[in-house]
Design a protein around this motif. Sequence first.
Motif, PDB file in Angstrom:
ATOM      1  N   HIS A 172     -19.340-103.420  11.106  1.00  0.00           N
ATOM      2  CA  HIS A 172     -19.536-103.186   9.685  1.00  0.00           C
ATOM      3  C   HIS A 172     -18.371-103.714   8.842  1.00  0.00           C
ATOM      4  CE1 HIS A 172     -22.603 -99.979  10.854  1.00  0.00           C
ATOM      5  NE2 HIS A 172     -23.253-100.842  10.107  1.00  0.00           N
ATOM      6  N   ASN A 173     -17.157-103.596   9.367  1.00  0.00           N
ATOM      7  CA  ASN A 173     -16.018-104.121   8.619  1.00  0.00           C
ATOM      8  C   ASN A 173     -14.786-104.165   9.523  1.00  0.00           C
ATOM      9  OD1 ASN A 173     -14.063-104.816   6.678  1.00  0.00           O
ATOM     10  ND2 ASN A 173     -15.184-103.741   5.072  1.00  0.00           N
ATOM     11  N   SER A 231     -19.625 -98.563  15.366  1.00  0.00           N
ATOM     12  CA  SER A 231     -20.098 -99.494  14.339  1.00  0.00           C
ATOM     13  C   SER A 231     -18.971-100.124  13.521  1.00  0.00           C
ATOM     14  CB  SER A 231     -21.050 -98.768  13.386  1.00  0.00           C
ATOM     15  OG  SER A 231     -20.347 -97.805  12.612  1.00  0.00           O
ATOM     16  N   LEU A 252     -19.092-100.564   5.148  1.00  0.00           N
ATOM     17  CA  LEU A 252     -19.723-101.866   4.942  1.00  0.00           C
ATOM     18  C   LEU A 252     -19.326-102.466   3.596  1.00  0.00           C
ATOM     19  CD1 LEU A 252     -21.855-103.938   6.003  1.00  0.00           C
ATOM     20  CD2 LEU A 252     -23.535-102.666   4.656  1.00  0.00           C
ATOM     21  N   GLN A 280     -20.883 -95.408   7.662  1.00  0.00           N
ATOM     22  CA  GLN A 280     -21.242 -96.826   7.704  1.00  0.00           C
ATOM     23  C   GLN A 280     -21.371 -97.467   6.319  1.00  0.00           C
ATOM     24  OE1 GLN A 280     -23.009 -94.404   9.289  1.00  0.00           O
ATOM     25  NE2 GLN A 280     -22.592 -94.763  11.465  1.00  0.00           N
ATOM     26  N   CYS A 282     -27.523-103.326   4.738  1.00  0.00           N
ATOM     27  CA  CYS A 282     -27.882-102.738   6.038  1.00  0.00           C
ATOM     28  C   CYS A 282     -29.150-103.354   6.616  1.00  0.00           C
ATOM     29  CB  CYS A 282     -28.093-101.229   5.905  1.00  0.00           C
ATOM     30  SG  CYS A 282     -26.913-100.375   4.852  1.00  0.00           S
TER      31      CYS A 282
END
Length: 486
Positions: A444-445, A440, A283, A279, A317
Amino acid sequence: MRVLPTAATRLIGLVVVLAATAACTDEKIVFRDRELFETPPPGAANFVGYSNRDTKLTACGNCHVEKQGKWAQTAHADAWAGLKSSPAAQASCEGCHSVGELGNRTTGAAGYAATKHIRYEDVQCESCHGPGLEHATDPKDETVPLASIQVTTGPATGCGECHSDTHHPFVEEWAKSRHGEGANRPQYRNRAGCDACHGGKGALEAWGVNTTYLEQNDANAAVGITCAVCHDPHGSNNDHQLRFAVDSRNVDTQLCMKCHQRRSIPDQDNPQRGPHSPQGPLLLGEIGTVGWTPPNFAYDEQRVAGTHGSEANRRLCATCHVASFTVRDAGSGNHVFSATGHLFDAIPCVDARGVPTGEKGCAMTTTARTFASCTASGCHGSQNAALSAMSVAKTRIQNLVNELNTLLARVPASEFNRNDNIYTVAEGARFNADLGEDDSSATHNPFLTEALLTASIKIVKQQYGLTSPSSVDLRDIMRDLSLGGR
């Protein structure tokens, strides 16, 4: 009554008296004893409290100077004043804003609760370590009052004895989180190489924290990622006494990314291993630090500004995963619950009142979950807009993953798990497919994830002569995400 000055309770002060003469300066050294603390009043249960209330010098701080200096800068050092300045202050609150039996292993009224003496105001060293009289009067005695880093609920112990209830339910929320569940998952905590993130003791050791605590040398003590793992009880230079900053853009110095950065790129010595907690790098979105980079991969890194890892998101985060909000009764407006964000869930499941439940599998709707962190951050205009953007991203990514997996199923098996130390295109593409499968990735991206998947599809088709059509176009992706309500 004052304690007799002994070797344990005296501070030797050095006074230099200068006598100036015409020819020279004479120096005369004078020693003077100073008592470190007064004898605790009856009922204090051997808690010594402040040595000097006015200067906030604790009795412990006379010797433990570094810890005293750090602690004096924390909110704990002003806990009593903070309580008394609150219009909602009540006598029942005083136990958590003073030194006593809460937060340590003492049972029964002690310290302020038993004496009401001002020397026990504020949350001092003994609040966590327990009564210090024996250690102060005989420092050579090995019965040093070590603090525990263990935290439990019902009945609460440690930090949980104070950092709890509907107004600040830090421990109740933590207990329902993955961090709180860590102590009950020995399959990870006891596995070689895993304890540095899945166990509290392992994490502190890996991070170079050299403080001592009760469970440190107890092989049978199972400690999860408790409060003291992320927060330094003695104080730190970071907000909220965090051991590392949450606004650092370096994966090695950002608190969450100390762990959430494992195997974000392929382990080419073991191609069967997919991503594992990627993550942090995902990110931040720096090419080459996350995913398998296909040959001739072209990606405009400025697009990272459109993700949650942009410079505008200072807390990274924590913006989404440690978001606090207050729940009030819809009719009366009265306080119901103050969420602290310590479920570490960006879109937590909630009950009919809007209180987070800690459930993991509720429906992906704005009634079953709250998207408050998405709107409070200023990124999304409404909770529905945030849900729409996430749904579009997830759908796009899943479609790409399905297409890539369909192609990889037609690649010769010899291209996987090879023994000639060659990391193949198929193995790299499979890593990216697994990255896309990570729940995720779409939040996240989404831009970088889709770019990696699109490039993987293209190179797999070229490398292995596969001709299945693909209608994927990054411009469509960008348009669809925009329509989704970013």
